[in-house]
Design a protein around this motif. Structure first.
Motif, short mmCIF file in Angstrom:
data_model
loop_
_atom_site.label_atom_id
_atom_site.label_comp_id
_atom_site.label_asym_id
_atom_site.label_seq_id
_atom_site.Cartn_x
_atom_site.Cartn_y
_atom_site.Cartn_z
N PRO A 3 23.06 23.40 58.54
CA PRO A 3 23.49 23.56 59.89
C PRO A 3 24.55 24.86 60.04
CG PRO A 3 24.61 21.78 58.96
CD PRO A 3 23.71 22.00 58.07
N GLY A 4 24.55 25.73 61.01
CA GLY A 4 25.42 26.90 61.08
C GLY A 4 26.87 26.56 61.38
N HIS A 5 27.56 27.59 61.49
CA HIS A 5 29.03 27.31 61.67
C HIS A 5 29.40 28.51 62.29
CE1 HIS A 5 33.17 27.04 60.63
NE2 HIS A 5 33.34 25.75 60.16
N GLU A 6 30.41 28.37 63.53
CA GLU A 6 30.89 29.53 64.13
C GLU A 6 31.30 30.75 63.56
OE1 GLU A 6 32.99 28.00 67.74
OE2 GLU A 6 31.34 27.73 68.99
N SER A 7 32.02 30.19 62.47
CA SER A 7 32.78 31.22 61.83
C SER A 7 32.21 32.06 60.80
CB SER A 7 34.15 30.95 61.43
OG SER A 7 33.79 30.06 60.33
N ARG A 8 30.96 31.57 60.43
CA ARG A 8 30.35 31.93 59.36
C ARG A 8 29.05 32.65 59.63
NH1 ARG A 8 29.87 26.87 56.83
NH2 ARG A 8 27.63 26.91 57.19
N ALA A 9 29.24 34.05 60.04
CA ALA A 9 28.18 34.75 60.33
C ALA A 9 27.61 35.32 58.95
CB ALA A 9 28.46 36.09 61.40
N THR A 10 26.53 35.17 58.66
CA THR A 10 25.76 35.33 57.39
C THR A 10 24.94 36.87 57.75
OG1 THR A 10 24.80 33.19 57.73
CG2 THR A 10 24.23 34.70 55.74
N GLU A 11 25.61 37.46 56.69
CA GLU A 11 25.26 38.90 56.54
C GLU A 11 24.38 39.32 55.48
OE1 GLU A 11 25.42 41.86 58.25
OE2 GLU A 11 26.20 40.57 60.17
N ALA A 12 24.17 38.17 54.29
CA ALA A 12 23.43 38.67 53.18
C ALA A 12 23.17 37.24 52.57
CB ALA A 12 24.39 39.49 52.06
N LEU A 13 21.95 37.33 52.02
CA LEU A 13 21.49 36.18 51.58
C LEU A 13 20.51 36.15 50.32
CD1 LEU A 13 21.07 33.13 52.50
CD2 LEU A 13 18.83 33.65 53.57
N CYS A 14 20.76 35.73 49.06
CA CYS A 14 20.10 35.98 47.91
C CYS A 14 19.85 34.80 47.13
CB CYS A 14 20.55 37.19 47.23
SG CYS A 14 22.04 36.86 46.34
N TRP A 15 18.97 34.81 46.39
CA TRP A 15 18.65 33.93 45.49
C TRP A 15 19.00 34.35 44.17
CZ3 TRP A 15 16.13 29.25 46.58
CH2 TRP A 15 15.82 28.95 47.92
N ALA A 16 19.54 33.46 43.21
CA ALA A 16 19.86 33.96 41.94
C ALA A 16 19.35 32.88 40.88
CB ALA A 16 21.25 34.15 41.74
N ASN A 17 19.26 33.45 39.77
CA ASN A 17 18.99 32.35 38.61
C ASN A 17 18.03 31.49 39.00
OD1 ASN A 17 19.59 31.69 35.97
ND2 ASN A 17 21.77 31.43 36.33
N GLY A 18 17.02 31.82 39.42
CA GLY A 18 15.95 30.62 39.95
C GLY A 18 16.03 30.18 41.26
#
Lengths: 830, 705
Positions: B75-90
């Motif tokens: 679920p989202g959160h008002e103060s957490r505007a996601t600008e980047a998303l990545c998968w790492a290490n599998g």
């Protein structure tokens, strides 16, 4: 005298120049285009027609430079032959007889065969085949070795393209693109979703072009998209990209020589250059006047050429600037105005491009100029109701031109405008003088000027469906600013509320005949009094004209029910009538003759008669299979002297007529080859000459000849102009390498002599001053000789003339020898 | 007609010949739900999963192997505007946003593992190293920070040379030796070992001849041959040589910003998304067939979006794009698709694959779940009657009874209203709320049940029993709580602990109408069936390859009906602990091929109280009644049989009838349930209404307008 063969109907110029892509020569000096049965060679710099390559017996359908010898040109035709030409000299080198109708031709550098499109079995199934051209020295060779390449293709050569130096050939038809790889001998086929899907309803391929350097195929589509195909050697991994600017179908595509840009054109009349095949990086050349039918690129890369639907070629510079326009007879629209002759230029005048009158020179098969009548930007769109130029007439020896334009969107909304143009001597063109808005309440059916010699005041009569005819006269329209004249309505006449359908002035201008449906009324042009009426109750009057010269007492009327009536104006009675379904009734301005063309189920027939007697002078059946719409007599500059009674009507004027499919035809007794003047060859010689002091002397020399020519009869022209190459002294001078030539001092006298030899006596006076008297004397002798031969030649036919040229050169040689002797002694003295 | 009102209709939902009556349908269009725009997408090649983050901070995980089913969400959160998303290490998923924190998600427990401040101001970009051991973030202050990924956390390693302005995009060289960083007006190339910028490549500000103020490099991609591809706000896609720092090729593709770029693993194709909503595909093609020279060529444009395409991804077989218009579009690459199956069609995912609507049947109430509030509506009513297909006028309009706003910045995870309509429960990531509703004439009295136990902190799914006496809560630790509801209070009865060793959370619950059985399903393992009376695990339905999308237990027979994301439907008899005969028959014969090709998963299953042979289910684009008594359709029969003309004889109708009766009248359908024997409620959300609530798209001149 001219031998009288049977009278034939011949096509007189005005053929389509835009039938196929134009082809450039390698040096971009010439552009070739097919034109009916001929191939025309135009100079790209001067727009002049340099050569007409004639020899095909049917429509020429394809031309291509010989890839192995760029001074040669291949052509193919419906007559089943492929011909190889030397276009510089205009000589046919070879003829390959294939046998079946050839629809297009492609030649590749790496092959000893050419590719042609044929259809063998069904009428709509076309095949691309390669024809092996056998090597042989004979003039006519059978080329029957056909090998099949692709089946079921489109007949248009725009739908075939060879790529990567002939490694593959791409063909488009309907909804698919097929690519045949010659090395692998495989065909890949790519299909676009077809019309069943509404969104892709107009996905049809219209044209194809291959990138010269890369494996990339550009295809044009009916919805205006251009697709660039790549990776097409793999039927699965293929990919394409779209370029979309055109809103209507893409008519043609061409890559530039380096492949860095792609050119496209269509109905928008805009040439689009896509740089680096990027959608955002494009350049335009707008307002080209008419739909772009074909685009071609010169091998040197400096010029483009677009062919337009109004029978025009535009030579465009690499930086997208139009540099030359080669305009043929504009033929893609309805002819409302009929055929007219401009009394000044003797040019044929008719509807040209939208809103224009075109002035077309029949002699040089070239459009002289366009007169913009409507003076509004033409918007090319389906369903848009345009302003049409419907009527035009010349008056007062070409001093005045009256035009009528109309636009009718709904039944009740008619926009009419009549314009009167005066000839301005200073600008040598027509200038708008008077504009009359709504001159009548309804359509104008006819207008005519009073062309009588004595009439001091120009008079124009218009008739309209609103039941009136109006008389317009020129009046003084001066104000404090300037002196001016303008046209005003002088008289309005009507007859029992019938629609006025035709009008005609008698030759002397004293009488005006106006037809009101079935009734012809005669008016006195001085007082505008109704003199008398004729009524035959034989249907509405379609044509009306007065007799001329000795027959000026007769009035002729042709009705819709196919009755031709001739009334005697003195007795006010019907002289005679005949049953004839008339389409064209055209009086000859120089004689009493009247030409009538009737329409029957089998074709059109021509009748030439005098109003004084109902028996025709001349009948030619079946002049054309289709309906003849318009005809006109064109006065000859030089009267012919046909002795045969049947052809006498052609002595003073020539008769031209236009059929429904807009072919311009005329009558001729000569073979078409004879008709053409040999000017083309001279032009070529001129071009090959280097611009040396010799050239200038030669140039002057020719000019004199041309001046003389003007005074002389036309037949003599052929003989009168010995070609510079034919004078051995000059050709020797020009063609011998410089290091083996004798010194200039004695070449000079020889050269001057050669000039004198071919001249008449009177031209001797015009010899430049620096020529010594001695030489002049010597030349006098030969001149006498020459004079004699010329007289002989006058009374002889052309064949003899050629012999004389030969004789001349012999006498020159004698002279030359004489000079040589002198020279040797001079050298030994040194 | 589209106004706020439950229209009553009497359409023929399915062929009436089978003795099935006609329904009155409440056609509800007042659920004013607008999904959030997509901000980032990240594709994980190993697990074939796609992580999608939205502008409200929600992160969704789609399983591309399971027909793009949205199997998990955070679920989202008002103060957490996601600008980047990545998968790492599998399998590890990281996000970073404008609050300056790097967050790692726990994909098993479906919560946030930890959040860590990068101390560089807002984070604009993030990239995991090709080896998966390092994480790079680009910050507002122009710093590029390198983090070491340890097995359970991340650890700051060092800063790279600080740049003048914010780092908006980052890309690793596939060998991990260099990185490219897109900033404002320039692109920097860093050497990873030394951390120093070795090239600074200035991007042309010119835009169609006009100088724009700034040129923002929205995306960079580093190829293994050293080429750097940049996408910028002037509408350009540019190719740079990173060895010399020079521009190689320039493609002007748009009049607006190019906002995202993604390269395929083979580096033979890449995709960019523009602010005009167009996605362009670039491919590396050989110049001529007989030369090895290759060039990048722009090939196909795709216009599936109306608004900015903020994020793109490139899976081996498809181009994935998402943007402000909230659609996730999966466009397969036809040349990569071997057989014509589910993957070969264009997919557009707009609505979440979970339920946002719950219904109190007896009171005719609908509870709508929004990101930060709940709405309670009472359906309208009518006294009019009409023919089949008529729209009936409302005598009483629908009532908006309640607007319940959450406290705190967190989004609502799930909500439910009890069948009697007197309880409402919802949960955010950290708190659980239970409300008691009292209806006094037209007034509603809302009373929060306080003192929730400590274990009830966050729930993934809430369900009331049919008699509203029990509450079942699936918590994110994998446990299931059973709570008895009393008037104004509650009592914790039992907690079913997850089986030892698994921490998988339960996402779907179903309870039998008699209240004896509770079925619960996680994202991957099988469905567990608990005996509520005896409070013990009754049995486990064998695990299936595809996740469960909907569950329900039939009345009387206690048959558990399970729908999976591959559109299979199973019927499992709980008392017999085995699949029913009908289920075996349909598995043997197989479903109709068109049924298997449907777009969206089945999200709700219900039953007709009087017709035990009927199963009612729906997805976003159709409503279906499966009549188990009728023969199953085979591939030759028409699946979507249009309503036969009424004048045809019963024999013909019976001959063409088969078990699947499908109505596509209502779409997009978010919820459909049976209120009583003759009344249905359908909650629709027309796409046009959503688009109308979005900001206006970039205006493009359209030819002919």
């Amino acid at each position: 005298m001219v031998e009288e063969e049977s009278l034939r109907v011949v096509r007189c110029g005005g053929s389509e120049l835009n039938f196929r892509r134009a082809v450039f020569s390698v040096d971009s000096k010439y552009v070739f285009c097919v034109s009916g049965d001929f191939i025309k060679v135009y100079s790209t710099a001067t727009e002049e027609c340099v050569h007409i390559l004639q020899g095909h017996r049917n429509l020429v359908t394809g031309i291509q430079l010989n890839p192995r010898n760029h001074l040669q040109l291949y052509s193919c035709s419906f007559d089943g032959t492929i011909k190889l030409w030397d276009y510089i000299d205009g000589i046919l080198i070879k003829t390959f007889i294939v046998g079946c109708k050839l629809h297009a031709l492609f030649a590749l550098a790496c092959e000893d065969s050419v590719f042609v499109i044929i259809n063998k079995e069904k009428p709509d199934v076309f095949q691309l085949v390669s024809v092996k051209l056998p090597k042989s020295s004979s003039q006519e060779i059978e080329a029957k070795e056909l090998s099949f390449v692709l089946d079921y293709i489109n007949q248009s050569p725009k739908c075939i393209a060879f790529g990567n130096e002939g490694e593959y050939v791409a063909a488009v038809r309907d909804f698919y693109l097929s690519v045949y790889f010659f090395k692998k001998k495989t065909t890949s086929r790519f299909t676009l979703s077809s019309s069943r899907n509404k969104k892709h309803a107009k996905n049809n391929f219209t044209c194809v072009s291959c990138h010269p350097k890369e494996d990339c195929i550009a295809t044009g589509h009916r919805d205006g998209k251009i697709r660039l195909w790549r990776n097409f050697d793999d039927e699965k991994k293929y990919t394409y990209t779209c370029l979309h600017w055109h809103h209507d179908l893409v008519m043609d595509l061409a890559f530039s020589v380096t492949g860095s840009s792609l050119l496209s054109g269509g109905r928008e009349s805009v040439l689009v250059e896509w740089r680096e095949a990027a959608e955002k990086n494009k350049e335009f050349l707008p307002r080209l006047g008419a739909t772009i039918e074909h685009i071609s690129v010169s091998p040197a890369g400096d010029l483009f050429c677009t062919s337009h639907s109004d029978n025009k070629l535009i030579i465009i510079h690499r930086n997208l600037e139009a540099s030359a326009v080669i305009q043929g007879l504009v033929k893609d629209r309805n002819i409302f105005t009929g055929l007219m002759i401009d009394p000044r230029t003797k040019a044929l005048v008719l509807n040209g491009k939208p809103g224009h009158l075109q002035f077309y020179s029949l002699q040089s098969d070239k459009q002289l100029y366009n007169l913009d009548i409507i003076q509004q930007e033409y918007i090319n769109d389906y369903g848009l109701i345009q302003i049409e130029l419907t009527k035009a007439a010349f008056g007062c020896y070409g001093n005045w031109l009256a035009t009528v334009e109309q636009r009718q969107e709904k039944e009740t909304e008619l926009e009419l405008q009549m314009k009167l143009w005066t000839y301005n001597k200073k600008t040598q063109g027509f200038v708008l003088n008077t504009k009359v808005n709504m001159p009548h309440e309804d359509h104008i059916t006819a207008l005519c000027f009073c062309n009588a010699e004595k009439s001091e005041n120009p008079t124009l009569v218009t008739t309209s469906k609103d039941g009136h005819f109006k008389v317009w006269i020129l009046t003084d329209d001066s104000d404090i600013y300037k002196k001016a004249v303008g046209w005003t309505c002088d008289f309005v006449g009507s007859y029992h509320k019938y629609q006025a359908t035709n009008c005609c002035f008698s030759e002397d201008g004293s009488l005006l005949a106006v037809s009101f449906e079935e009734i012809v009324t005669i008016w006195d042009s001085e007082t505008w009094e109704l003199k008398c009426t004729f009524c035959q109750r034989a249907g509405k009057i379609r044509h009306l004209c007065f007799g001329r010269l000795t027959c000026s007492k007769y009035l002729l009327g042709a009705t819709e029910n196919g009755i031709l009536c001739c009334w005697n104006l003195l007795s006010c009675a019907l002289e005679w009538s005949a049953k004839l379904n008339m389409r064209v009734l055209e009086p000859d301005p120089n004689s009493e003759n009247i030409a009538a063309i009737s329409q029957s189920s089998t074709g059109s027939d021509l009748f030439v008669f005098r109003p004084s007697e109902p028996r025709p002078l001349y009948i030619q059946k079946n002049i054309s299979r289709e309906e003849v719409q318009w005809g006109v007599f064109v006065p000859r500059d030089v009267p012919e002297s046909f002795t045969s009674e049947a052809y006498q009507w052609l002595n003073r004027s020539q008769f031209y007529f236009l059929t429904k499919s807009q072919s311009l035809l005329t009558f001729s007794t000569q073979s078409p080859e004879e008709k053409l003047t040999p000017t083309s060859k001279q032009l070529l010689a001129e071009e090959t000459l280097p611009t040396t002091p010799f050239y200038f002397i030669l140039g002057k020399h020719r000019q004199q000849q041309q001046d003389d020519k003007l005074n002389e009869a036309l037949e003599d022209e052929l003989v009168q102009l010995p070609l510079t190459e034919n004078i051995p002294a000059i050709s020797e001078l020009l063609h011998t390498p410089a290091h083996v030539l004798p010194s200039a001092s004695f070449l000079c006298s020889m050269f001057i002599n050669s000039l004198l030899l071919s001249k008449e006596t009177k031209s001797a006076e015009e010899i430049p001053d620096d020529v010594s008297m001695e030489e002049e004397k010597e030349s006098v002798d030969s001149d006498e000789e020459n004079n004699f031969t010329e007289q002989v030649q006058d009374t002889n036919n052309t064949d003899l003339g050629k012999d004389i040229i030969h004789q001349l050169s012999k006498s020159e040689e004698k002279e030359l020898r004489k000079f040589r002797k002198v020279d040797y002694s001079w050298i030994t003295a040194l | 007609m589209w106004g706020r009102g439950g229209e009553r209709r009497a359409p023929r939902v399915a062929s009436p010949s089978a003795g099935m009556g006609e329904f009155k349908v409440h056609r509800v269009r007042f659920f004013n739900y607008v999904p959030s725009g997509i901000r980032c997408v990240a594709y994980n090649n190993q697990s074939n999963r796609l992580a999608v983050s939205r502008t409200d901070g929600t992160v969704e995980i789609y399983n591309l192997s399971a027909n793009y089913f949205q199997e998990k969400f955070f679920p989202g959160h008002e103060s957490r505007a996601t600008e980047a998303l990545c998968w790492a290490n599998g399998q590890r998923l990281f996000s970073a946003g404008l609050n300056g924190e790097i967050i790692e998600y726990d994909l098993q427990a479906l919560n946030i593992k930890y959040a860590m401040d990068a101390f560089g101001g807002p984070i604009w970009s993030m990239a995991a190293s090709p080896s998966g051991s390092q994480l790079l973030v680009g910050c507002e202050d122009g710093s590029v920070k390198l983090f070491q990924i340890t097995p359970d956390k991340i650890q700051f390693e060092r800063n790279f040379d600080r740049q003048k302005s914010r780092i908006l995009s980052l890309s690793w060289h596939p060998a991990g030796t260099h990185i490219a960083a897109g900033s404002i007006d320039y692109i920097s190339v860093f050497d990873v070992k030394s951390g120093s910028a070795i090239h600074k490549m200035l991007v042309d500000r010119q835009y169609m001849g006009v100088s724009k103020r700034k040129c923002i490099v929205w995306g960079v991609a580093f190829l293994s041959d050293g080429t750097v591809i940049s996408a910028d706000s002037a509408g350009k896609v540019q190719f740079w040589d990173s060895a010399t720092g020079t521009l190689v090729k320039n493609h002007l593709i748009a009049d607006a910003d190019v906002q995202s770029i993604a390269v395929s693993d083979q580096e033979d194709s890449f995709v960019v998304g523009t602010a005009e909503g167009t996605v362009f595909h670039f491919q590396l093609v050989s110049v001529t067939s007989n030369s090895s020279e290759k060039q990048w060529v722009r090939t196909k444009p795709f216009q599936h979006h109306t608004h900015d395409v903020r994020a793109v991804a490139h899976s081996p077989i498809a181009l994935i794009s998402g943007g402000t218009d909230t659609h996730l579009v999966i466009r397969p690459l036809m040349e990569k698709v071997e057989v014509k199956n589910y993957d070969a069609a264009l997919r557009k995912i707009t609505f979440p694959h979970r339920r946002l609507v719950s219904c109190a049947k007896k009171k005719q109430l609908l509870l709508f779940q929004f990101a930060h509030h709940l709405e309670l509506w009472r359906l309208g009513s009518t006294v009019a009657t009409g023919k089949n297909g008529d729209t009936l006028p409302l005598s009483k309009n629908a009532d908006h009874l309640l607007h319940l706003k959450t406290k705190g910045p967190e989004n609502i995870i799930c909500s439910c209203i009890s069948p009697c309509g007197s309880w409402i429960a919802y949960s955010t990531a950290s708190r659980f709320f239970l409300y008691r509703l009292n209806y006094e004439h037209d007034n509603i009295n809302l009373q929060r049940v306080s003192k929730m136990p400590a274990f009830l902190r966050s729930a993934l799914q809430i369900l009331f029993s049919e008699d509203s006496a029990k509450l079942f809560v699936a918590s994110n630790q994998g446990s299931l709580h059973v709570i008895r509801l009393l008037e104004g209070s509650f009592k914790h009865l039992h907690t079913f602990q997850p089986q030892s060793g698994t921490v998988e959370s339960m996402c779907l619950l179903a309870v039998s109408p008699d209240g004896n059985w509770l079925a619960a399903s996680g994202t991957s393992a099988g469905v567990h069936v608990y005996n509520v009376k005896q409070l013990k695990l009754h049995c486990t339905v064998p695990a299936y390859n595809f996740p469960v999308t909907a569950l329900a237990i039939a009345p009387n027979t206690n048959n558990l009906v399970i729908a999976h994301s591959d559109q299979q439907v199973f019927e499992y008899s709980i008392p017999d602990k085995q699949y029913t005969q009908w289920s075996r028959t349909i598995q043997k014969q197989g479903f109709h091929h068109l049924w298997l090709q449907r777009d969206t998963p089945i999200t709700h299953i219900s039953f007709h109280p009087k017709r035990p042979m009927h199963i009612l289910l729906h997805d976003a684009y159709m409503f279906c009644i499966i009549d188990k008594s009728l023969p199953l359709p085979n591939d030759k029969t028409l699946l979507y049989n249009p309503l036969p003309p009424t004048n045809e004889s019963d024999i013909i109708r019976r001959r063409t009838a088969h078990a699947f009766k499908i109505s596509k009248k209502y779409k997009p359908l978010l919820f459909m349930d049976l209120l009583d024997e003759r009344t249905l409620v359908a909650v629709e959300r027309p796409l046009d209404d959503i688009i109308a609530q979005l900001p206006p798209p970039i205006k493009k001149k359209k030819f002919g307008t």
